[in-house]
Design a protein around this motif. Structure first.
Motif, short mmCIF file in Angstrom:
data_model
loop_
_atom_site.label_atom_id
_atom_site.label_comp_id
_atom_site.label_asym_id
_atom_site.label_seq_id
_atom_site.Cartn_x
_atom_site.Cartn_y
_atom_site.Cartn_z
N PHE A 375 -4.02 -13.99 8.79
CA PHE A 375 -3.24 -13.02 9.56
C PHE A 375 -2.33 -12.19 8.64
CE2 PHE A 375 0.79 -12.16 11.85
CZ PHE A 375 0.31 -11.24 12.77
N ILE A 376 -1.64 -12.88 7.72
CA ILE A 376 -0.72 -12.19 6.83
C ILE A 376 -1.46 -11.24 5.90
CG2 ILE A 376 0.94 -12.51 4.96
CD1 ILE A 376 2.02 -13.28 7.69
N THR A 377 -2.63 -11.64 5.44
CA THR A 377 -3.41 -10.80 4.52
C THR A 377 -3.71 -9.43 5.12
OG1 THR A 377 -4.42 -12.70 3.42
CG2 THR A 377 -5.60 -10.61 3.29
N SER A 378 -4.08 -9.40 6.40
CA SER A 378 -4.40 -8.12 7.04
C SER A 378 -3.17 -7.22 7.13
CB SER A 378 -4.98 -8.36 8.44
OG SER A 378 -4.03 -9.02 9.27
N ILE A 379 -2.01 -7.82 7.40
CA ILE A 379 -0.77 -7.03 7.47
C ILE A 379 -0.40 -6.49 6.08
CG2 ILE A 379 1.70 -7.15 7.95
CD1 ILE A 379 1.13 -9.24 10.06
N ALA A 380 -0.49 -7.36 5.07
CA ALA A 380 -0.11 -6.95 3.71
C ALA A 380 -0.99 -5.81 3.20
CB ALA A 380 -0.19 -8.15 2.78
N SER A 381 -2.29 -5.92 3.42
CA SER A 381 -3.20 -4.89 2.92
C SER A 381 -2.99 -3.56 3.61
CB SER A 381 -4.66 -5.35 3.09
OG SER A 381 -4.95 -5.58 4.46
N GLN A 382 -2.78 -3.60 4.92
CA GLN A 382 -2.53 -2.35 5.66
C GLN A 382 -1.22 -1.71 5.20
OE1 GLN A 382 -4.39 -0.78 7.83
NE2 GLN A 382 -5.97 -2.28 8.29
N LEU A 383 -0.20 -2.53 4.98
CA LEU A 383 1.08 -2.02 4.52
C LEU A 383 0.95 -1.38 3.14
CD1 LEU A 383 4.18 -1.73 4.68
CD2 LEU A 383 4.34 -4.07 3.76
N ALA A 384 0.28 -2.07 2.22
CA ALA A 384 0.15 -1.56 0.85
C ALA A 384 -0.63 -0.25 0.81
CB ALA A 384 -0.54 -2.62 -0.02
N ASP A 385 -1.77 -0.21 1.48
CA ASP A 385 -2.57 1.03 1.47
C ASP A 385 -1.84 2.17 2.17
OD1 ASP A 385 -4.63 -0.02 0.04
OD2 ASP A 385 -5.89 -0.50 1.76
N SER A 386 -1.09 1.84 3.22
CA SER A 386 -0.33 2.88 3.93
C SER A 386 0.75 3.48 3.03
CB SER A 386 0.31 2.29 5.19
OG SER A 386 1.13 3.24 5.83
N LEU A 387 1.46 2.63 2.29
CA LEU A 387 2.49 3.12 1.38
C LEU A 387 1.91 4.00 0.28
CD1 LEU A 387 4.72 -0.09 0.99
CD2 LEU A 387 5.27 1.99 2.27
N ILE A 388 0.77 3.58 -0.28
CA ILE A 388 0.13 4.37 -1.33
C ILE A 388 -0.36 5.70 -0.78
CG2 ILE A 388 -1.85 4.45 -2.90
CD1 ILE A 388 -1.55 1.43 -3.24
N SER A 389 -0.93 5.69 0.43
CA SER A 389 -1.40 6.94 1.04
C SER A 389 -0.26 7.91 1.31
CB SER A 389 -2.14 6.62 2.35
OG SER A 389 -3.27 5.82 2.12
N LYS A 390 0.94 7.37 1.53
CA LYS A 390 2.10 8.22 1.80
C LYS A 390 2.78 8.71 0.52
CE LYS A 390 3.14 6.16 6.31
NZ LYS A 390 4.10 5.36 7.11
N GLY A 391 2.23 8.34 -0.63
CA GLY A 391 2.75 8.85 -1.88
C GLY A 391 3.64 7.92 -2.66
N VAL A 392 3.84 6.68 -2.16
CA VAL A 392 4.64 5.72 -2.91
C VAL A 392 3.87 5.32 -4.17
CG1 VAL A 392 5.79 3.47 -2.87
CG2 VAL A 392 5.70 4.87 -0.80
N GLU A 393 4.57 5.25 -5.30
CA GLU A 393 3.92 4.92 -6.56
C GLU A 393 3.22 3.56 -6.47
OE1 GLU A 393 5.12 4.43 -11.29
OE2 GLU A 393 6.61 5.07 -9.80
#
Length: 523
Positions: A375-393
């Motif tokens: 469960f946690i893995t799915s949340i972490a991956s979505q969060l990380a990819d979302s941040l990168i897509s929004k321009g976070v380094e």
């Protein structure tokens, strides 16, 4: 005239309308016609022959066809338009998604074979009269092969491609798993079989990393890594749930025969799937395109074999170890593996002896951390990819995720070590939460190899995973020694893990980087 012909293999039917057809009439016809009655895995060929003069009619027809999931377009004028309606629905998925799904399935059975011995070792010890030292030797032999195969696995993945190496790995560990019941009475043979399982599973992470690095763009990479390596958590859960009833009903031998056959089936499906699924060759940058064009894996197998000797010299080994970021990955991998492997091996005993849970309860509780990790893995991956897509380094995202992966279990272990008057089930909940949050590492450390160098990602993971396998050999045995010496679970199991989690966080924040590096020998 409107004519529809459906041809699922040899069967077909035809609908013809020769009257003056209005848009509303055709719309109702398409809505009412049910095309979802075909047998599984059949192709539907739809051909429309019509004469359309009104643009409004044309627009409505195309809209209804799109609604029904039919690929194609009706244009004004007399003529024929062909439509291909493919089944099953995942047939048209991008190749990289199919590759990720197949690789994740391989990782599921990988961990099923890894955890089965931890349960079967109990009846095996009773049958053959093994003491704790012998049982520990048998279990640790897996990590000998796992550690030794990391660098060769990364190198072979770079030369021949991750698909071929993963296929070899699955073949090796499936055969070795099925041999365990046959060799159990002969200790050298049993240890050799477990080493072979370790070798087969040891090349798999590097092979998967190679495929992800070459096939997945950076904004999708966290989800891809989490989905593939998340298969390990699924495998742990399935292995821990399936092994006890198999042992109780059919004996400990049934675990290895059943899992060996399961792996063989998955291997057959992988071989079949990989005939059609190839890593995407889409370029995500100019440098990446240049590398792909000169990649030795794109050459023939014979050519690759001839260049194997030179390829070792071509890998910039010295440049790897000159990089502070590489050393940060090495130490982080070691620290994370210490906590993971020691808890994987000793938590069931801790639950049973320290928290006074019976064996059945201890077995079920041991499933909770990997189950929560899914469960946690799915949340972490979505969060990380979302941040990168929004321009976070990217480096910032990786540091954030890995810090969560280290600090969370460290905090929970501190709480479990201190006498706060907590009930056993409260301690279980705290430890489960901490270990589940450690799966943020899949969006941190495990993505950094691909971020840093897609070309050498498999080799880099081979290097860091070699150091990461050491706690499986040293840490598990040292925990037992400390437990005999101190009789304290806090000092033997939790204190070393807390130390490595905290120091790993400091090193990671100070030195880690996801900036692309060429590792050129001329640098």
């Amino acid at each position: 005239m409107f004519q529809t012909t459906l041809k699922p293999e040899t069967k077909f039917f035809k609908i013809s309308y020769c009257t003056s057809l209005k848009a509303s009439t055709f719309t109702n016809l398409v809505k009412q016609q049910n095309f979802n009655v075909l047998p599984f895995k059949q192709n539907l060929k739809l051909r429309v022959s019509c004469s359309i003069k009104e643009k409004e009619t044309q627009r409505l027809i195309n809209g209804q066809l799109k609604e029904k999931g039919i690929l194609g377009e009706v244009k004004s004028g007399d003529g024929e338009v062909g439509f291909d309606w493919n089944w099953p629905p995942w047939k048209n998925l991008p190749q990289r998604y199919k590759l990720v799904g197949t690789t994740s399935l391989a990782f599921v059975v990988c961990n099923m074979d890894k955890v089965n011995l931890s349960i079967a070792i109990i009846p095996m010890s009773h049958q053959f009269g093994w003491n704790a030292s012998v049982a520990g030797l048998v279990q640790s032999s897996f990590f000998w092969g796992y550690a030794l195969s990391q660098l060769p696995g990364g190198w072979l993945a770079k030369i021949f491609g991750g698909r071929r190496v993963l296929q070899f790995g699955v073949l090796a560990w499936s055969l070795a798993t099925a041999l365990v019941p046959i060799l159990a009475g002969f200790m050298p043979g049993l240890i050799f079989s477990r080493i072979l399982v370790g070798i087969g599973e040891g090349v798999s992470p590097s092979a998967a990393t190679d495929m992800i690095a070459r096939s997945i763009p950076v904004e999708e990479r966290s989800r891809a890594v989490s989905f593939v390596f998340g298969g390990l958590s699924v495998g742990s859960v399935l292995g821990l749930l399936l092994a006890p009833p198999l042992i109780q009903n059919y004996g400990w031998e049934s675990v290895f025969y059943t899992f060996g056959l399961l792996v063989s089936y998955v291997r057959t499906q992988m071989f079949s799937a990989f005939q059609f699924v190839k890593e995407d060759q889409t370029s995500f940058s100019a440098a990446r395109l240049s590398w792909l064009q000169s990649d030795p894996r794109n050459k023939s197998l014979n050519s690759s074999l001839n260049e194997m000797g030179d390829s070792i010299k071509d890998i910039p080994w010295k440049e790897f170890f000159k990089s502070k970021a590489v050393w940060a990955m090495i130490y982080a991998h070691f620290c994370g593996s210490w906590g993971h492997y020691t808890c994987l091996s000793w938590l069931p005993t801790y639950f049973s002896e320290k928290l006074n849970l019976d064996l059945t309860e201890a077995a079920w509780v041991s499933v909770l951390p990997p189950l929560a990790s899914i469960f946690i893995t799915s949340i972490a991956s979505q969060l990380a990819d979302s941040l990168i897509s929004k321009g976070v380094e990217t480096t910032v995202v990786r540091k954030l995720c890995q810090s969560i992966a280290f600090l969370s279990p460290a905090t929970c272990m501190i709480l479990s070590s201190v006498d706060l008057g907590l009930s056993p089930w409260e301690v279980v909940l705290i430890l489960t939460s901490g270990l589940a949050l450690s799966s943020f590492a899949l969006s941190g450390l495990y993505c950094t190899h691909q971020d840093m160098s897609p070309e050498y990602a498999s080799v880099l993971l081979g290097i860091t995973n070699t150091f990461g396998a050491v706690p499986g050999i040293v840490g598990v045995a040292l925990t037992g020694y400390l437990l005999d010496s101190t009789h304290s679970w806090g000092m033997s199991l939790f204190a070393p893990s807390i130390f490595f989690y905290l120091t790993g966080t400091i090193v990671w924040l100070a030195l880690a980087s996801s900036e692309p590096q060429t590792f050129s020998k001329n640098d």
